[in-house]
Scaffold this motif. Structure first.
Motif, mmCIF file in Angstrom:
data_model
loop_
_atom_site.group_PDB
_atom_site.id
_atom_site.type_symbol
_atom_site.label_atom_id
_atom_site.label_comp_id
_atom_site.label_asym_id
_atom_site.label_seq_id
_atom_site.Cartn_x
_atom_site.Cartn_y
_atom_site.Cartn_z
ATOM 1 N N GLU A 1 -5.090 -2.254 0.365
ATOM 2 C CA GLU A 1 -5.519 -1.014 0.634
ATOM 3 C C GLU A 1 -5.879 -1.287 2.201
ATOM 4 O O GLU A 1 -6.859 -1.891 2.549
ATOM 5 C CB GLU A 1 -6.999 -0.460 -0.040
ATOM 6 C CG GLU A 1 -6.294 -0.115 -1.410
ATOM 7 C CD GLU A 1 -7.297 0.670 -2.255
ATOM 8 O OE1 GLU A 1 -8.103 1.678 -1.684
ATOM 9 O OE2 GLU A 1 -8.020 0.154 -3.256
ATOM 10 N N ARG B 1 -1.728 -4.424 -5.159
ATOM 11 C CA ARG B 1 -1.937 -3.288 -4.153
ATOM 12 C C ARG B 1 -2.955 -3.778 -2.785
ATOM 13 O O ARG B 1 -4.055 -4.412 -3.194
ATOM 14 C CB ARG B 1 -2.865 -2.126 -4.904
ATOM 15 C CG ARG B 1 -1.546 -1.789 -5.834
ATOM 16 C CD ARG B 1 -2.110 -0.172 -6.463
ATOM 17 N NE ARG B 1 -1.215 0.031 -7.273
ATOM 18 C CZ ARG B 1 -1.051 1.498 -7.379
ATOM 19 N NH1 ARG B 1 -1.980 2.406 -7.094
ATOM 20 N NH2 ARG B 1 -0.175 1.859 -8.660
ATOM 21 N N GLU C 1 3.049 -5.395 -8.889
ATOM 22 C CA GLU C 1 2.687 -4.678 -7.744
ATOM 23 C C GLU C 1 1.208 -5.106 -7.403
ATOM 24 O O GLU C 1 0.274 -4.731 -8.065
ATOM 25 C CB GLU C 1 2.758 -3.312 -7.778
ATOM 26 C CG GLU C 1 2.137 -2.388 -6.575
ATOM 27 C CD GLU C 1 2.443 -1.027 -6.778
ATOM 28 O OE1 GLU C 1 1.791 -0.337 -5.725
ATOM 29 O OE2 GLU C 1 2.885 -0.589 -7.645
ATOM 30 N N ASP D 1 0.870 -1.185 -0.101
ATOM 31 C CA ASP D 1 -0.016 0.166 0.134
ATOM 32 C C ASP D 1 0.875 1.265 -0.013
ATOM 33 O O ASP D 1 1.687 1.361 0.967
ATOM 34 C CB ASP D 1 -0.951 -0.072 1.196
ATOM 35 C CG ASP D 1 -1.892 1.171 1.291
ATOM 36 O OD1 ASP D 1 -1.556 2.055 0.680
ATOM 37 O OD2 ASP D 1 -2.848 1.038 2.208
#
Length: 248
Positions: free
Chosen positions: A34, A32, A30, A8
């Motif tokens: 959150e 992600r 990557e 994140d």
């Protein structure tokens, strides 16, 4: 299989790992996660990192968490990473390990406590805690003084007198960058006494461009958002005081 980096970009350690991979041309995906959406608590991510924290990596069948361990692994496992990031010389390597170990219980603890309790807590469903913020700022200021008087004591612009950045420089600078979300006034007030720290941060930023600024874009957008919220809150407070005065 391509390296996967679970991160994140609002997370200081995540940014350090992402910048490192980009600067060194490491091919990665990557993924992600959150934090504000609690995605780090999902069963799928817990399978990658049972601690439920970012960053974490998966390299083939190998899984690893904790940012410093990840940076060390990447420095050693991927060809083409310049020696200055994590030198082969054992004495220099040990000095970097020393700075990284110190970081976790000093700079990180102070910065995280201050930023959380002055700015981020409401976004995480927590109350602001002025007492914890004051304690965090005290440790943060003490840590900045130690960086200036001990870790930046050598001839070079980087930690331990280096003339090129190490993984310790990247990790610690990303930590201090989190002060951006508190607003320019607070950030400048805290950093103003530490001119060598400011020069070191800028040297690290320049040495890792354009990736440093690109990865920090999320932080800068959050900074603008928090500034707008503070401004709106101040205007609401001023309006309520004005109404109260008029009634009196």
């Amino acid at each position: 299989m391509k390296l996967k980096v679970y991160a994140d970009r609002m997370s200081q350690p995540s940014r350090a790992v992402l910048i490192f991979c980009k600067v060194n041309g490491i091919d990665f995906e990557e993924v992600r996660i959150e934090l504000f959406k609690r995605q780090h608590r999902s069963p799928e991510f817990r399978d990658v990192n049972p601690m439920g924290q970012v960053p974490a990596i998966v390299d083939g069948r190998f899984k690893l968490f904790e940012s410093h361990a990840i940076l060390i692994y990447l420095s050693c496992a991927f060809p083409g990473v310049a020696d200055h990031w994590y030198p082969a010389d054992l004495s220099r390597r040990a000095k970097i390990n020393s700075a990284l170990d110190w970081h976790h219980s000093n700079l990180r603890r102070g910065a995280a406590a201050y930023v959380l309790n002055t700015t981020l807590a409401p976004a995480l469903g927590l109350p602001l805690n002025p007492v914890a913020a004051a304690e965090g700022e005290k440790l943060l200021s003490s840590s900045l003084l130690k960086i200036e008087s001990i870790w930046l004591k050598g001839n070079g612009p980087f930690l331990l007198g280096g003339f090129q950045p190490s993984i310790a420089d990247l990790s610690l600078v990303c930590e201090i960058m989190q002060l951006e979300v508190t607003g320019d006034q607070d950030r400048d007030r805290i950093l103003a006494p530490y001119k060598k720290v400011q020069k070191w941060m800028e040297s690290t930023r320049k040495a890792t461009q354009p990736h440093f600024d690109e990865v920090h874009q999320v932080l800068m957008k959050a900074k603008t958002r928090f500034q707008m919220q503070r401004s709106a809150g101040a205007n609401t407070l001023a309006d309520s005081r004005g109404k109260l005065t008029s009634k009196m």
